[in-house]
Design an enzyme around this catalytic site. Structure first.
Site, PDB file in Angstrom:
ATOM      1  N   PRO A 153       0.786  -1.241   0.000  1.00 50.36           N
ATOM      2  CA  PRO A 153       0.000   0.000   0.000  1.00 50.36           C
ATOM      3  C   PRO A 153       0.820   1.294   0.000  1.00 50.36           C
ATOM      4  CG  PRO A 153       0.031  -0.942   2.189  1.00 50.36           C
ATOM      5  CD  PRO A 153       0.770  -1.899   1.299  1.00 50.36           C
ATOM      6  N   CYS A 154       1.483   1.563  -1.101  1.00 50.93           N
ATOM      7  CA  CYS A 154       2.253   2.810  -1.216  1.00 50.93           C
ATOM      8  C   CYS A 154       1.340   4.031  -1.174  1.00 50.93           C
ATOM      9  CB  CYS A 154       3.111   2.800  -2.476  1.00 50.93           C
ATOM     10  SG  CYS A 154       2.203   2.497  -3.993  1.00 50.93           S
ATOM     11  N   HIS A 155       0.048   3.839  -1.429  1.00 56.07           N
ATOM     12  CA  HIS A 155      -0.897   4.972  -1.362  1.00 56.07           C
ATOM     13  C   HIS A 155      -1.062   5.478   0.068  1.00 56.07           C
ATOM     14  CE1 HIS A 155      -3.427   1.398  -0.678  1.00 56.07           C
ATOM     15  NE2 HIS A 155      -4.189   2.194   0.072  1.00 56.07           N
TER      16      HIS A 155
END
Length: 158
Positions: A126-128
């Site tokens: 989850p780089c977001h």
């Protein structure tokens, strides 16, 4: 050698192209086309079908963690950053500085940011969920509007 396969997932925020083989997923990336190009075939490995199913659960608010195997292609530093991203809980955020500290390298904020941008396993890694120290949304390969949407989506279902 395992043959690479592709399978498109039509999400509420665009088509996501899943690439992988029988061993795992190599990439989950937003693509700029309005219609799916890669559909399920008899040869589509079960891991891609499972990824498709888990993305469907995520977007419907029923899944917060992923269990699909994925294959990371990067340096030891990059892999350590990507692993740290998987530790950021659903519907929460961390700053680039906090991620750098979590891997024991507080001065690597810029390198963490660059590595975050090279993440090929969108949503699952989850780089977001990584934001600027000032709380602002910064860079997202799929577009800032998608990053904002994903964070709001998770906030709704936490």
């Amino acid at each position: 050698m395992n043959t690479m396969h592709k399978l498109d997932y039509v999400s509420p925020i665009g088509v996501i192209e899943i690439t992988g083989n029988a061993d795992g997923i190599y990439s989950i990336m937003f693509v700029e086309r309005s219609n799916p190009q890669y559909l399920r075939e008899n040869e589509t490995p079960s891991v891609l079908l499972t990824c498709h199913f888990q993305l469907d659960e995520y977007f419907s608010g029923m899944r917060q963690e992923f269990t699909i195997p994925y294959i990371l292609d990067g340096t030891l530093f990059q892999k350590s950053v990507w692993h740290a991203l998987t530790e950021v809980p659903y519907a929460q955020t961390r700053s680039y500085k906090e991620i750098a500290a979590s891997i024991g390298n507080e001065k690597a904020v810029r390198a963490v940011g660059m590595t975050n941008g090279k993440n090929k396993i969108s949503i699952v890694i989850p780089c977001h969920r990584v934001i600027g120290s000032d709380g602002k949304l910064t860079g997202y390969a799929g577009g800032l509007w998608r990053k904002k949407w994903l964070l709001q989506h998770e906030e709704k279902f936490k």
